[in-house]
Design a protein around this motif. Structure first.
Motif, PDB file in Angstrom:
ATOM      1  N   LYS A  48      -4.703 -22.649  40.127  1.00  0.00           N
ATOM      2  CA  LYS A  48      -4.210 -21.282  40.316  1.00  0.00           C
ATOM      3  C   LYS A  48      -3.056 -20.927  39.385  1.00  0.00           C
ATOM      4  N   ALA A  69     -14.785 -15.774  46.521  1.00  0.00           N
ATOM      5  CA  ALA A  69     -13.490 -15.504  47.158  1.00  0.00           C
ATOM      6  C   ALA A  69     -12.361 -15.621  46.145  1.00  0.00           C
ATOM      7  N   ARG A  70     -12.437 -16.608  45.282  1.00  0.00           N
ATOM      8  CA  ARG A  70     -11.395 -16.798  44.263  1.00  0.00           C
ATOM      9  C   ARG A  70     -11.409 -15.648  43.254  1.00  0.00           C
ATOM     10  N   ASP A  73      -9.935 -12.604  44.825  1.00  0.00           N
ATOM     11  CA  ASP A  73      -8.480 -12.735  44.890  1.00  0.00           C
ATOM     12  C   ASP A  73      -7.842 -12.383  43.547  1.00  0.00           C
ATOM     13  N   ARG A  78     -11.440  -6.356  47.937  1.00  0.00           N
ATOM     14  CA  ARG A  78     -11.624  -6.653  49.349  1.00  0.00           C
ATOM     15  C   ARG A  78     -12.907  -7.481  49.502  1.00  0.00           C
TER      16      ARG A  78
END
Length: 158
Positions: A48, A69-70, A73, A78
């Protein structure tokens, strides 16, 4: 490889040094107006801190929930918006950053317009035109039937 998010069996000191070097490189480059390019097929495996130093992002189609999901982000999407990553076609990406857009935007990359110097559009080198026996002769030493392997001599040191 140089900025893994988890321990992949490498020596801890080597992993830390590599991660520090990549983070430093991305940070110093960005500060001086240079853009590092990080390319990965598994976004979740990229550390990250290194990804956070990038200014521009292009996210292509992926199917694994952890990678989606990453990507969501990083792009500020959303969870229900992130599902569009699964539906991207070949050459389509969601882009974000000063060089692209202030909000995630679908970007289509066109076909390649340049040609390689060799003139071969596929970029592949043609296979050599030699027989299998000749190829084996180039790769392997000739077999010698009479020769016995040299005996191994062990010396005991006290």
């Amino acid at each position: 490889m140089f900025a893994p998010s988890a321990n992949n069996g490498e020596d801890g000191d080597v992993r830390r040094s590599s991660l520090l070097a990549m983070t430093n490189l991305m940070c110093r480059g960005r500060k001086r107006g240079l853009a590092g390019v990080l390319a990965t097929q598994r976004l979740a495996k990229l550390h990250k801190n290194v990804a956070a130093e990038a200014s521009n992002f292009l996210m292509g189609r992926t199917f694994l929930d952890i990678d989606i999901a990453r990507a969501a982000d990083l792009l500020g999407l959303r969870p229900q918006q992130a599902e569009q990553i699964r539906d991207l076609a070949r050459g389509e990406f969601l882009g974000l950053g000063p060089a692209i857009s202030r909000k995630p935007l679908k970007v289509t990359i066109g076909s390649v317009m340049t040609q390689p110097k060799t003139g071969n559009a596929s970029g592949l080198v043609p296979l050599p035109s030699v027989s299998a026996d000749e190829m084996q002769g180039l790769m392997l030493p000739p077999e010698i039937e009479d020769e016995q392997p040299a005996p191994v001599v062990l010396t005991v040191v006290k």
